[in-house]
Design an enzyme around this catalytic site. Sequence first.
Site, PDB file in Angstrom:
ATOM      1  N   GLY A   1     -11.580  -8.137   4.049  1.00 58.48           N
ATOM      2  CA  GLY A   1     -11.231  -7.461   5.303  1.00 58.48           C
ATOM      3  C   GLY A   1      -9.762  -7.609   5.617  1.00 58.48           C
ATOM      4  O   GLY A   1      -9.375  -8.418   6.475  1.00 58.48           O
TER       5      GLY A   1
ATOM      6  N   SER B   1     -14.331  -2.373   0.714  1.00 57.17           N
ATOM      7  CA  SER B   1     -15.249  -2.174  -0.416  1.00 57.17           C
ATOM      8  C   SER B   1     -16.399  -3.167  -0.322  1.00 57.17           C
ATOM      9  O   SER B   1     -16.187  -4.343  -0.011  1.00 57.17           O
ATOM     10  CB  SER B   1     -14.534  -2.401  -1.750  1.00 57.17           C
TER      11      SER B   1
ATOM     12  N   GLU C   1      -6.110 -11.074  -7.015  1.00 53.77           N
ATOM     13  CA  GLU C   1      -6.601  -9.692  -7.164  1.00 53.77           C
ATOM     14  C   GLU C   1      -5.896  -9.016  -8.341  1.00 53.77           C
ATOM     15  O   GLU C   1      -6.513  -8.378  -9.185  1.00 53.77           O
ATOM     16  CB  GLU C   1      -6.352  -8.892  -5.881  1.00 53.77           C
TER      17      GLU C   1
ATOM     18  N   GLU D   1       3.847   3.173  -4.734  1.00 50.66           N
ATOM     19  CA  GLU D   1       5.174   3.078  -4.094  1.00 50.66           C
ATOM     20  C   GLU D   1       5.483   1.626  -3.739  1.00 50.66           C
ATOM     21  O   GLU D   1       6.629   1.167  -3.900  1.00 50.66           O
ATOM     22  CB  GLU D   1       5.225   3.942  -2.820  1.00 50.66           C
TER      23      GLU D   1
END
Length: 398
Positions: A132, A166, A249, A382
């Site tokens: 979150g 997700s 991650e 970006e």
Amino acid sequence: MNLRLTPEQESFRDEVRAWLGRNMPRGWSARLAASSDIPRPEAYDLLRDWQRKLHAAGFIGLTWPKEYGGRGLTFVEEMVLAEEMALAKAPPVLNILGVGMAGPTIIAYGTEDQKKRYPPKILSADEIWCQGYSEPNAGSDLASLQTRAVRDGDYYVINGQKVWTSLAHVADWMMLLARTDPDVPRHKGITYFLLDMHLPGVTVKPLRQLTGDAEFNEVFFDNVRVHESQVLGGVNNGWAVGLTTLMYERLALGFGLQVRLRIALAGLIEMARRMESAGRAVTRDPVMRQKIAQLWIDTECLKLTGARAITRLLKGELPGPEASAGKMGWVDTHQRLQELAMEIQGPYAQLMTGSERAVEGGLWQHTFLRSRANSIEGGTTEIQRNIIGERVLGLPKG
Ligand SMILES: Cc1cc2nc3c(=O)[nH]c(=O)nc-3n(C[C@H](O)[C@H](O)[C@H](O)COP(=O)(O)OP(=O)(O)OC[C@H]3O[C@@H](n4cnc5c(N)ncnc54)[C@H](O)[C@@H]3O)c2cc1C
């Protein structure tokens, strides 16, 4: 950098390969791909059972310390496992956010109670995790998040909203970033909570994606009371803890994805051999041949970038900007690969899952549509370029 495996690592590879040969669930990818025909919970049950089997065999959490349920191995074994899983076309790990991100962050920052309580259930898939972080007005600029956590005795009362979360619809726990002090500079007033998704006041609303699947969600918090023992890494220290999760991650992304890319390329070449365009095999078309060869070159470069990242880890260093370069390189190559798959199919590219004449049951259409999200999820392209511009090239901040 020595890319050869030691005899022990070779025998680990044999062990994984033999186990996968005996234990792969039959026909799983067809069952998952036809997900519009099959209720999602069934797909999740299949994936949960698969993770339990992997866990029982000792193939989840390889690099985690043994006292928290891991095997205490190195990232080389982790890479070998990812390669073998991809080669065998094995199902993915359902609790990927728990295994790849929540677990390592809890092991790095948790109290002894937290480290004993959460990691084992992450590995066994008994508790699924979600992340979150993003909010409607805080994505790339994460530090502007507005979800509030206000102290009330031994509890924090949470109000606000997350988005693009997700797996929140199946998750038991969330890695939650919330603002605990609005009066200090933005990065200094954020706290990292381990949030029980079953608490009163948590509402999850699925969002449907381009693919037709609904694998991410909006999450609303309405006076959710979280005990202070659920803070991870100290009050107002959430920025540092949250960045650790992001580092893991990128690592988790880096390992599995470049191997899966090589497998996807092999599948694309097989398809190109079978398809015809203007009366000749696609593989005889000089322009197509150039594009396929370029994909192979880029995929090999990514493999070496991955090996460089692993070498740093083995030396005890943290992943550097090559993680950003690796992510960007993967996104670019994967999206080009998926676009080429559509080009190879020509007019058949318009036929999706469910159409009798769809090439390979419409699997490529699904992966093509899903690949559009790659340049957004896990930090946009970006933003990765900004990181490279500032940290590698020393350009001034934009
Ligand atoms: C499939 C998927 C799954 C996701 N899962 C999760 C999840 O589980 N948990 C979670 O917390 N989040 C999740 N996200 C959210 C994801 O992290 C954000 O979408 C992402 O960080 C971008 O934020 P944003 O959508 O708010 O876009 P914005 O930050 O509003 O960006 C909009 C555009 O502006 C560009 N931009 C923004 N700032 C700059 C800058 N400084 N310089 C140059 N360009 C800039 C961006 O690159 C982008 O093109 C997921 C996203 C996707 C697509």
